[in-house]
Design an enzyme around this catalytic site. Structure first.
Site, PDB file in Angstrom:
ATOM      1  N   SER A 119       3.473  -1.984  10.379  1.00  0.00           N
ATOM      2  CA  SER A 119       4.838  -2.072  10.794  1.00  0.00           C
ATOM      3  C   SER A 119       5.311  -3.515   9.990  1.00  0.00           C
ATOM      4  CB  SER A 119       5.188  -1.644  12.100  1.00  0.00           C
ATOM      5  OG  SER A 119       4.916  -0.392  12.359  1.00  0.00           O
TER       6      SER A 119
ATOM      7  N   GLU B 162      -7.195   4.753   7.762  1.00  0.00           N
ATOM      8  CA  GLU B 162      -6.760   6.142   7.577  1.00  0.00           C
ATOM      9  C   GLU B 162      -7.879   6.885   6.829  1.00  0.00           C
ATOM     10  OE1 GLU B 162      -2.881   5.490   5.529  1.00  0.00           O
ATOM     11  OE2 GLU B 162      -2.099   4.986   7.628  1.00  0.00           O
TER      12      GLU B 162
ATOM     13  N   GLY C 237       2.768  -1.017   4.443  1.00  0.00           N
ATOM     14  CA  GLY C 237       2.934   0.635   3.935  1.00  0.00           C
ATOM     15  C   GLY C 237       4.228   0.629   3.681  1.00  0.00           C
ATOM     16  N   GLY C 238       5.154   1.267   4.777  1.00  0.00           N
ATOM     17  CA  GLY C 238       6.547   1.961   4.636  1.00  0.00           C
ATOM     18  C   GLY C 238       7.632   1.009   3.874  1.00  0.00           C
TER      19      GLY C 238
ATOM     20  N   GLY D 255       2.482   2.500  10.923  1.00  0.00           N
ATOM     21  CA  GLY D 255       3.414   3.398  10.733  1.00  0.00           C
ATOM     22  C   GLY D 255       4.165   3.824  11.992  1.00  0.00           C
TER      23      GLY D 255
ATOM     24  N   GLU E  85      -5.478  -4.698  10.373  1.00  0.00           N
ATOM     25  CA  GLU E  85      -4.445  -3.659  10.595  1.00  0.00           C
ATOM     26  C   GLU E  85      -4.586  -3.059  12.074  1.00  0.00           C
ATOM     27  OE1 GLU E  85      -2.472  -2.653   6.797  1.00  0.00           O
ATOM     28  OE2 GLU E  85      -3.780  -1.235   7.069  1.00  0.00           O
TER      29      GLU E  85
ATOM     30  N   HIS F 294      -9.411   1.180   4.774  1.00  0.00           N
ATOM     31  CA  HIS F 294      -8.332   1.501   5.505  1.00  0.00           C
ATOM     32  C   HIS F 294      -8.720   2.441   6.860  1.00  0.00           C
ATOM     33  CE1 HIS F 294      -4.322   2.542   6.534  1.00  0.00           C
ATOM     34  NE2 HIS F 294      -4.132   1.439   5.899  1.00  0.00           N
TER      35      HIS F 294
ATOM     36  N   ASN G 153       0.922  -0.980  -0.081  1.00  0.00           N
ATOM     37  CA  ASN G 153       0.009   0.097   0.038  1.00  0.00           C
ATOM     38  C   ASN G 153       0.737   1.223   0.232  1.00  0.00           C
ATOM     39  OD1 ASN G 153      -1.660   1.987   0.519  1.00  0.00           O
ATOM     40  ND2 ASN G 153      -2.465   1.483   2.389  1.00  0.00           N
ATOM     41  N   TRP G 154       0.917   1.854  -1.164  1.00  0.00           N
ATOM     42  CA  TRP G 154       2.005   2.793  -1.121  1.00  0.00           C
ATOM     43  C   TRP G 154       1.364   4.336  -0.598  1.00  0.00           C
ATOM     44  CZ3 TRP G 154       4.376   2.586  -6.931  1.00  0.00           C
ATOM     45  CH2 TRP G 154       5.171   1.214  -6.982  1.00  0.00           C
ATOM     46  N   LYS G 155       0.173   4.319  -0.340  1.00  0.00           N
ATOM     47  CA  LYS G 155      -0.746   5.265   0.397  1.00  0.00           C
ATOM     48  C   LYS G 155      -0.198   6.608  -0.464  1.00  0.00           C
ATOM     49  CE  LYS G 155      -0.135   3.301   4.936  1.00  0.00           C
ATOM     50  NZ  LYS G 155      -0.236   3.312   6.330  1.00  0.00           N
TER      51      LYS G 155
HETATM   52  P1  13P Z   1       3.040   0.537   7.746  1.00  0.00           P
HETATM   53  O1  13P Z   1       3.478  -0.944   6.944  1.00  0.00           O
HETATM   54  O2  13P Z   1       3.783   1.653   7.236  1.00  0.00           O
HETATM   55  O3  13P Z   1       2.765   0.335   9.269  1.00  0.00           O
HETATM   56  O4  13P Z   1       1.757   0.597   7.147  1.00  0.00           O
HETATM   57  C1  13P Z   1       0.417  -0.496   7.264  1.00  0.00           C
HETATM   58  C2  13P Z   1      -0.718  -0.030   6.374  1.00  0.00           C
HETATM   59  O5  13P Z   1      -1.190   0.542   6.911  1.00  0.00           O
HETATM   60  C3  13P Z   1      -0.719  -0.784   5.221  1.00  0.00           C
HETATM   61  O6  13P Z   1      -2.011  -0.576   4.767  1.00  0.00           O
END
Ligand code: 13P
Length: 257
Positions: free
Chosen positions: A218, A102, A239-240, A178, A172, A100, A11-13
């Site tokens: 994470s 977010e 994500g990251g 994050g 999640e 998600h 997920n590149w957000k």
């Molecule tokens: P991180 O891997 O950066 O914690 O993000 C997780 C996430 O929200 C993936 O959708």
């Protein structure tokens, strides 16, 4: 490792421009191995860059699939800023992240919205990746299993058993996104097993056995092996660590051990 086909989803957000998307998609495609046929690899760039990633992967005849990070449930209409399932199909998306945390937090997305989006995606033959997870407050209160199961139940309300089995759920926990603080493999397994159990109760054993449940929060090359070793965790939503071709490659490879 379960008998279900594993998955690794990046997920590149809200990261990467068009050109940067092409570069990263190319770098990941360059690392693709034959063994990746045994896992489903999905990258989810920003909406306006889906086509950039698709062009790279299409040219390379890659098996890596494209996913969007959001969709609207209506076929079309006066919904400024939104994107429909047909528009996602058009740019080559095969998956779509829904609900998600977010988006639940910053775009006030509700369980009912998630349910409408899941139905629209299934109608358009895109695979929904439904995100669920509790806040730190709910975890500390102790009712997190009930909370997450209710999110799952609401997301799938009104679906047939065979439709549920086509979906993907991503657990999640908000406190792990994050933050660098991953759930321990045991903590993640407990909730992923509860999600599968909820699906078994509502949609039967077959749906529960076939649906893939991912863990996100994470996930990194250093902690992925312990998570992947859990019987109810079929992969990751990352994500990251998905923003770097080397670490994402390590995460994909970890689903195949
Ligand atoms: P991180 O891997 O950066 O914690 O993000 C997780 C996430 O929200 C993936 O959708």
């Amino acid at each position: 490792m379960s008998k279900r086909k594993p998955m690794m989803v990046g997920n590149w957000k809200m990261h990467k421009t068009w050109a940067e998307t092409s570069v990263l998609a190319q770098a990941i495609s360059n690392r693709e191995k034959n063994t990746w046929e045994d896992t489903d690899v999905v990258i989810c760039p920003a909406m306006c860059n889906l086509k950039a990633a698709w062009e790279v992967l299409e040219f390379d005849k890659s098996k890596i699939k494209i996913g969007a990070q959001n969709v609207h449930w209506a076929d079309e209409g006066a919904y400024t800023g939104e994107v429909s399932v047909a528009m996602l199909q058009d740019v080559g998306a095969a998956y779509c992240i829904v609900g998600h945390s977010e988006r639940r937090a910053y775009a006030a997305e509700t369980n009912e919205d998630v349910n409408r989006k899941v139905k629209a995606l299934l109608k358009g033959e895109l695979t929904p990746i439904v995100c669920v997870g509790e806040s730190e407050h709910i975890r500390n209160d102790g009712a997190y299993l009930d909370y997450v199961c209710k999110q799952v139940s609401a997301a799938f309300a009104g679906l047939e058993d065979n439709e549920v089995s086509k979906c993907v759920v991503a657990y999640e926990p908000l406190w792990a996104i994050g933050t660098g603080r991953t759930a321990t493999p045991e903590e993640a397994q407990e909730v992923c097993a509860a999600i599968r159990n909820e699906i078994s109760t509502e949609y039967g054993k077959d749906a529960a056995e076939s649906i893939r449940v991912l863990y996100g929060g994470s996930v990194k090359p250093e902690n992925v092996d312990g998570l992947m070793a859990q019987p109810d965790i079929d992969g990751g939503l990352v994500g990251g660590a998905s923003l770097d071709a080397d670490s994402f490659t390590q995460l994909v490879d970890a689903t195949l051990k």
